[in-house]
Design a protein around this motif. Structure first.
Motif, mmCIF file in Angstrom:
data_model
loop_
_atom_site.group_PDB
_atom_site.id
_atom_site.type_symbol
_atom_site.label_atom_id
_atom_site.label_comp_id
_atom_site.label_asym_id
_atom_site.label_seq_id
_atom_site.Cartn_x
_atom_site.Cartn_y
_atom_site.Cartn_z
ATOM 1 N N CYS A 162 -5.224 0.279 6.214
ATOM 2 C CA CYS A 162 -5.717 1.666 6.273
ATOM 3 C C CYS A 162 -7.003 1.866 5.484
ATOM 4 O O CYS A 162 -7.597 2.938 5.554
ATOM 5 C CB CYS A 162 -4.642 2.645 5.811
ATOM 6 N N HIS B 194 0.148 4.134 0.776
ATOM 7 C CA HIS B 194 -0.221 5.060 1.848
ATOM 8 C C HIS B 194 0.420 4.676 3.177
ATOM 9 O O HIS B 194 0.826 5.533 3.942
ATOM 10 C CB HIS B 194 -1.750 5.087 2.018
ATOM 11 N N CYS B 195 0.492 3.349 3.462
ATOM 12 C CA CYS B 195 0.989 2.938 4.792
ATOM 13 C C CYS B 195 2.008 1.803 4.745
ATOM 14 O O CYS B 195 2.388 1.267 5.792
ATOM 15 C CB CYS B 195 -0.192 2.543 5.689
ATOM 16 N N CYS C 10 0.860 -1.177 0.000
ATOM 17 C CA CYS C 10 0.000 0.000 0.000
ATOM 18 C C CYS C 10 0.903 1.236 0.000
ATOM 19 O O CYS C 10 1.745 1.380 0.883
ATOM 20 C CB CYS C 10 -0.882 -0.022 1.240
ATOM 21 N N CYS D 247 -6.353 -1.296 0.676
ATOM 22 C CA CYS D 247 -5.436 -1.747 1.725
ATOM 23 C C CYS D 247 -6.227 -2.382 2.863
ATOM 24 O O CYS D 247 -7.265 -1.859 3.270
ATOM 25 C CB CYS D 247 -4.620 -0.551 2.224
ATOM 26 N N CYS E 229 1.659 -1.185 4.032
ATOM 27 C CA CYS E 229 1.132 -2.495 4.425
ATOM 28 C C CYS E 229 1.180 -3.444 3.218
ATOM 29 O O CYS E 229 0.905 -3.046 2.090
ATOM 30 C CB CYS E 229 -0.306 -2.337 4.918
HETATM 31 ZN ZN LIG Z 1 -2.567 1.237 3.690
#
Ligand SMILES: [Zn+2]
Length: 330
Positions: free
Chosen positions: A57, A33-34, A31, A54, A36
């Motif tokens: 998140c 964004h995070c 992901c 994800c 993961c």
């Molecule tokens: Zn994420």
């Protein structure tokens, strides 16, 4: 690989996306964004192809999220074609021509060009110091002063133009940087960053290099003002050759390269320079010489896309572009 082969290799959007995913997520899908590694494909009727969510998140992403192609509305094929044309050109392609060739607006082609130049930036971590024979030279960027009758303007050194330091390993990679001046104090830290202490520097007669050369294993220079361009193996013609490509790109293709965007143009020309392989070739006389041959196109595309994640180019409110720092916070 010609365009027919490229189209056969990537016949549709799905093939392009699979290729992008295989390189950008070569260590497994993450992901953006995070970070993961657990996510799942969204396959509902309202979801566009290539969309993932994800598990941690719950934010959605595609292969272009948090890359210089972030939030693009263009087919990935057009991006691939733009990359193909840029890596195959010798001195670059202007946004006006790129727009005509790939069928987008000029402003779009301009932003795509800079997004791809962002991918061409090798990054400090993948720029080990040069070794062996390292040639140095400076290049001055800026337009000609306005014509004045009877006045002969100076060229390059000693003018208001933007100096660029160029360091080239013979039959190897190139490093370049915008510098404030061509003084020893300004150039020395850059040369120390670009070349190993054990390197043998080869330069022109610029006095600054005499001081800088003392920090390295060896230093030889040729005296251009006395029309000495090579003395046996001693020359800085390779660095001058790189500078000549920069000059041709400015004069013949881009016409104007502002100091603000100049590092990206340097990245573009440096990318093509670095992605060549020394290859032995027979001359007509039967002797052998080393020539630099460009790497295969798929390797060049791999090199570009493998740097994509975490780099971004966005339009600024003033109509230009800027590189936001990717926020990893969810
Ligand atoms: Zn994420």
């Amino acid at each position: 690989m010609d365009i027919d082969h490229l189209r056969a290799r990537f016949p549709d959007e799905n093939a392009c996306r699979t290729f992008f995913e295989s390189i950008i997520w070569r260590n497994g899908r993450v992901c953006p964004h995070c970070d993961c590694s657990k996510s799942y494909r969204l396959s509902g009727q309202s979801s566009r192809p290539g969309l993932y969510e994800c598990d941690k998140c719950k934010r959605q992403f595609t292969v272009t999220t948090h890359t210089p192609m972030h939030s693009t509305k263009l087919p990935l094929w057009k991006w691939l074609l733009c990359m193909y044309l840029m890596v195959n050109s010798s001195k670059g392609i202007s946004s006006v021509f790129m727009a005509k060739w790939i069928g987008v607006a000029q402003k779009t082609a301009w932003k795509m060009g800079h997004a791809i130049r962002e991918l061409m930036d090798p990054g400090a971590e993948s720029q080990p110091p040069l070794h062996g024979i390292v040639e140095l030279d400076e290049k001055y960027f800026g337009g000609k002063p306005r014509f004045k009758k009877g006045v002969t303007h100076k060229r390059g050194k000693g003018t208001e133009k933007q100096p660029v330091l160029v360091a080239v390993q013979r039959q190897g990679a190139v490093r370049s940087a915008l510098v404030d001046s061509d003084s020893v104090a300004e150039l020395c830290p850059w040369v120390k960053r670009f070349a190993q202490k054990e390197a043998h520097l080869m330069t022109d007669e610029n006095q600054a290099y005499l001081q800088i050369g003392k920090h390295f294993a060896g230093h030889s220079s040729v005296n251009h003002s006395a029309k000495e361009y090579a003395r046996g193996d001693v020359h800085n013609n390779t660095a001058e050759s790189f500078n000549s490509i920069l000059e041709r790109a400015k004069q013949g293709v881009f016409h104007y390269m502002s100091s603000k965007h100049l590092p990206r143009y340097l990245n573009e020309i440096g990318f093509r320079w670095d992605h060549r392989i020394p290859t032995e070739k027979k001359t007509k006389k039967g002797t052998k010489k080393i020539v630099m041959i460009a790497m295969p196109v798929l390797e060049l595309l791999y090199s570009l896309l493998s740097r994509a994640l975490g780099r971004q180019i966005r339009r600024s409110k003033k109509g230009g572009i800027f590189s936001p720092i990717t926020s990893k916070a969810c």
